[in-house]
Scaffold this motif. Structure first.
Motif, PDB file in Angstrom:
ATOM      1  N   SER A 137      59.992  -0.852  77.043  1.00 19.86           N
ATOM      2  CA  SER A 137      59.223   0.355  76.708  1.00 19.86           C
ATOM      3  C   SER A 137      60.115   1.546  76.388  1.00 19.86           C
ATOM      4  N   SER A 138      61.438   1.396  76.590  1.00 19.99           N
ATOM      5  CA  SER A 138      62.364   2.469  76.225  1.00 19.99           C
ATOM      6  C   SER A 138      62.925   2.283  74.822  1.00 19.99           C
ATOM      7  N   ALA A 139      62.417   1.307  74.089  1.00 23.80           N
ATOM      8  CA  ALA A 139      62.959   0.980  72.774  1.00 23.80           C
ATOM      9  C   ALA A 139      62.776   2.129  71.789  1.00 23.80           C
ATOM     10  N   THR A 140      63.665   2.163  70.808  1.00 24.50           N
ATOM     11  CA  THR A 140      63.548   3.068  69.674  1.00 24.50           C
ATOM     12  C   THR A 140      62.970   2.296  68.497  1.00 24.50           C
ATOM     13  N   LEU A 141      61.914   2.829  67.881  1.00 26.89           N
ATOM     14  CA  LEU A 141      61.302   2.204  66.719  1.00 26.89           C
ATOM     15  C   LEU A 141      61.915   2.775  65.445  1.00 26.89           C
ATOM     16  N   LEU A 142      62.362   1.885  64.569  1.00 24.97           N
ATOM     17  CA  LEU A 142      62.848   2.252  63.242  1.00 24.97           C
ATOM     18  C   LEU A 142      61.846   1.689  62.243  1.00 24.97           C
ATOM     19  N   VAL A 143      61.145   2.571  61.529  1.00 22.31           N
ATOM     20  CA  VAL A 143      59.949   2.176  60.807  1.00 22.31           C
ATOM     21  C   VAL A 143      60.075   2.542  59.325  1.00 22.31           C
ATOM     22  N   GLY A 144      59.664   1.602  58.468  1.00 24.98           N
ATOM     23  CA  GLY A 144      59.667   1.871  57.028  1.00 24.98           C
ATOM     24  C   GLY A 144      58.693   0.978  56.304  1.00 24.98           C
ATOM     25  N   HIS A 145      58.221   1.432  55.144  1.00 22.30           N
ATOM     26  CA  HIS A 145      57.259   0.613  54.400  1.00 22.30           C
ATOM     27  C   HIS A 145      57.963  -0.176  53.301  1.00 22.30           C
ATOM     28  N   LEU A 146      57.346  -1.303  52.970  1.00 24.39           N
ATOM     29  CA  LEU A 146      57.888  -2.239  52.001  1.00 24.39           C
ATOM     30  C   LEU A 146      57.493  -1.914  50.572  1.00 24.39           C
ATOM     31  N   ASP A 147      56.358  -1.280  50.383  1.00 21.06           N
ATOM     32  CA  ASP A 147      55.777  -1.168  49.049  1.00 21.06           C
ATOM     33  C   ASP A 147      56.274   0.054  48.292  1.00 21.06           C
ATOM     34  N   THR A 148      56.099  -0.030  46.968  1.00 21.09           N
ATOM     35  CA  THR A 148      56.399   1.084  46.072  1.00 21.09           C
ATOM     36  C   THR A 148      55.174   1.357  45.196  1.00 21.09           C
ATOM     37  N   VAL A 149      55.209   2.493  44.535  1.00 24.46           N
ATOM     38  CA  VAL A 149      54.192   2.759  43.516  1.00 24.46           C
ATOM     39  C   VAL A 149      54.478   1.895  42.294  1.00 24.46           C
ATOM     40  N   PRO A 150      53.498   1.714  41.401  1.00 26.16           N
ATOM     41  CA  PRO A 150      53.738   0.928  40.187  1.00 26.16           C
ATOM     42  C   PRO A 150      54.702   1.639  39.234  1.00 26.16           C
ATOM     43  N   GLY A 151      55.209   0.872  38.271  1.00 26.67           N
ATOM     44  CA  GLY A 151      56.082   1.440  37.247  1.00 26.67           C
ATOM     45  C   GLY A 151      57.493   0.921  37.381  1.00 26.67           C
ATOM     46  N   GLU A 152      57.816  -0.100  36.620  1.00 25.70           N
ATOM     47  CA  GLU A 152      59.134  -0.723  36.741  1.00 25.70           C
ATOM     48  C   GLU A 152      60.211   0.213  36.216  1.00 25.70           C
ATOM     49  N   LEU A 153      61.327   0.266  36.926  1.00 21.65           N
ATOM     50  CA  LEU A 153      62.509   1.007  36.490  1.00 21.65           C
ATOM     51  C   LEU A 153      63.715   0.079  36.558  1.00 21.65           C
ATOM     52  N   PRO A 154      64.657   0.205  35.625  1.00 30.12           N
ATOM     53  CA  PRO A 154      65.857  -0.633  35.702  1.00 30.12           C
ATOM     54  C   PRO A 154      66.682  -0.292  36.942  1.00 30.12           C
ATOM     55  N   VAL A 155      67.202  -1.320  37.589  1.00 31.30           N
ATOM     56  CA  VAL A 155      68.041  -1.126  38.775  1.00 31.30           C
ATOM     57  C   VAL A 155      69.475  -0.893  38.319  1.00 31.30           C
ATOM     58  N   ALA A 156      70.090   0.144  38.852  1.00 28.70           N
ATOM     59  CA  ALA A 156      71.491   0.431  38.551  1.00 28.70           C
ATOM     60  C   ALA A 156      72.165   0.906  39.833  1.00 28.70           C
ATOM     61  N   VAL A 157      73.299   0.312  40.140  1.00 24.43           N
ATOM     62  CA  VAL A 157      74.021   0.634  41.367  1.00 24.43           C
ATOM     63  C   VAL A 157      75.480   0.881  41.011  1.00 24.43           C
ATOM     64  N   ASP A 158      76.019   2.000  41.448  1.00 27.30           N
ATOM     65  CA  ASP A 158      77.459   2.228  41.292  1.00 27.30           C
ATOM     66  C   ASP A 158      77.975   2.890  42.565  1.00 27.30           C
ATOM     67  N   GLU A 159      79.168   3.419  42.509  1.00 27.68           N
ATOM     68  CA  GLU A 159      79.783   3.985  43.709  1.00 27.68           C
ATOM     69  C   GLU A 159      79.096   5.259  44.185  1.00 27.68           C
ATOM     70  N   LEU A 160      78.319   5.874  43.330  1.00 27.09           N
ATOM     71  CA  LEU A 160      77.735   7.175  43.664  1.00 27.09           C
ATOM     72  C   LEU A 160      76.243   7.125  43.937  1.00 27.09           C
ATOM     73  N   VAL A 161      75.489   6.321  43.180  1.00 24.50           N
ATOM     74  CA  VAL A 161      74.033   6.362  43.304  1.00 24.50           C
ATOM     75  C   VAL A 161      73.414   4.975  43.219  1.00 24.50           C
ATOM     76  N   LEU A 162      72.205   4.899  43.780  1.00 20.08           N
ATOM     77  CA  LEU A 162      71.324   3.744  43.633  1.00 20.08           C
ATOM     78  C   LEU A 162      70.120   4.218  42.830  1.00 20.08           C
ATOM     79  N   ARG A 163      69.799   3.488  41.756  1.00 21.84           N
ATOM     80  CA  ARG A 163      68.655   3.844  40.924  1.00 21.84           C
ATOM     81  C   ARG A 163      67.687   2.678  40.862  1.00 21.84           C
ATOM     82  N   GLY A 164      66.403   2.991  40.745  1.00 19.12           N
ATOM     83  CA  GLY A 164      65.397   1.956  40.615  1.00 19.12           C
ATOM     84  C   GLY A 164      64.119   2.361  41.327  1.00 19.12           C
ATOM     85  N   ARG A 165      63.026   1.667  41.001  1.00 20.73           N
ATOM     86  CA  ARG A 165      61.750   1.983  41.635  1.00 20.73           C
ATOM     87  C   ARG A 165      61.843   1.696  43.134  1.00 20.73           C
ATOM     88  N   GLY A 166      61.578   2.707  43.933  1.00 23.19           N
ATOM     89  CA  GLY A 166      61.662   2.569  45.377  1.00 23.19           C
ATOM     90  C   GLY A 166      62.999   2.975  45.959  1.00 23.19           C
TER      91      GLY A 166
END
Length: 344
Positions: A55-84
């Motif tokens: 009962s002393s646990a810490t909850l780390l909570v997040g949702h799985l879903d995104t809004v509609p609208g596909e975006l290309p995924v791009a990852v580099d040393e500075l940023v993460l891009r994409g839907r969600g």
């Protein structure tokens, strides 16, 4: 600590629009299971614990879903891009990374579907109803995008439709009818005049919003319309409960309503107040403290008896846009801040 950026990049490659989160849920569950956590799936929610019900646990909570609208995924040393990227796969990756890094404190991760849709499909709501014991904990962090700020509580929401009636007639004999659309101006003026409260609650100030978000009316070019519908969204500060907020809106529009008019409230959901005392040590790792403007599932956690705050990577103003991106440095900063807080 496992690299949250690597996890976020993997999650961005798996589309998870509301209603289609199963593939991402499987991937998240596999990551948590491989790290030795006890994993259960309830109502589409992935729940993983490194304890047997502490009962002393810490909850780390997040949702799985995104809004509609596909975006290309791009990852580099500075940023993460994409839907969600902002809302909220980077935050979800931080939660999984922390839990997979063998923290020395009891932790529960909850990854749930349906946050971006109506509350009836919200996975966390179903988890609260079906297995509330899985949410037992002393504190919770919802890793919604906050730009690295500690955002307290959340606003409540009233969604309503005001229907104003008229009387049909042929437009050539308009004096025989009553044009319902003519009544919109008075209703808009009344709503515009309603005070937008800005109460100070603890260390933060909330700012209410009351907006007309839709107007529908009209029958045909040659018909005086007998009905107009006005959709109203009221985001209220958490010092009001849902019933009082609803009453406040009803009282505001009553002077413009005649016999036959009605105000239909589709949703009245309470907000929440965060107990900053439970999160004082996290404050030093945040970029600042402010009120959460908007509704989040912190309200459900608080209602379930778990004190909670919003704290995650990503600029909330980029959520749901085609410019959705999150800085790699911010993802790692939030992860390190939470790691230090967990072990403080």
């Amino acid at each position: 600590m496992r690299d949250p950026v690597e996890l976020a990049a993997a999650y961005l490659e798996v589309p998870s629009v509301t209603g289609d989160e199963a593939a991402l849920a499987r991937l998240v569950g596999e990551h948590l299971d491989a790290a030795g956590l006890r994993v259960e799936v309830v109502a589409g929610c992935v729940v993983a614990r490194n304890h047997g019900g502490d009962s002393s646990a810490t909850l780390l909570v997040g949702h799985l879903d995104t809004v509609p609208g596909e975006l290309p995924v791009a990852v580099d040393e500075l940023v993460l891009r994409g839907r969600g990227a902002v809302d909220m796969k980077a935050g979800l990756a931080v939660a999984v990374a922390l839990a997979c890094s063998e923290p020395s404190v009891p932790v529960t991760v909850v990854a749930y579907p349906g946050e971006e849709g109506p509350i009836t499909g919200n996975g966390l709501a179903h988890l609260v109803a079906e297995r509330p014991e899985l949410l037992a904990g002393a504190r919770g962090v919802l890793l919604e995008p906050t730009g690295g700020f500690l955002e307290l509580g959340c606003q409540g929401v009233v969604r309503a439709t005001l229907r104003l009636r008229g009387r049909r007639a042929h437009v050539a004999r308009a004096w025989m009818g009553r044009n319902a659309i003519d009544r919109v101006g008075e209703a808009l003026g009344t709503l515009r005049a309603l005070e937008r409260r800005e109460p100070q609650i603890g260390p933060v100030r909330y700012r209410e919003a009351i907006e007309v978000v839709g107007v529908r009316g009209g029958v045909a070019w040659n018909v005086v319309p007998d009905l107009v519908e006005i959709d109203v969204s009221y985001r209220f500060a958490p010092d009001l409960d849902a019933a009082r907020a609803r009453q406040r809106l009803e009282e505001a529009v009553r002077p413009v309503m005649d016999d036959g008019d009605d105000l239909e409230v589709a949703e009245a959901v309470p907000g929440a107040v965060s107990d900053l005392g439970r999160f004082g040590a996290l404050r030093s790792g945040a970029f600042g403290v402010r009120a959460k403007l908007g509704w989040t599932d912190v309200a459900q956690l608080v209602a379930a008896g778990v004190p909670a705050v919003n704290f995650g990577p990503g600029d909330p103003e980029l959520a749901h846009t085609d410019q959705e991106m999150v800085e790699v440095a911010e993802v790692r900063h939030v992860a390190q801040a939470l790691w230090r807080w967990l072990h403080a």
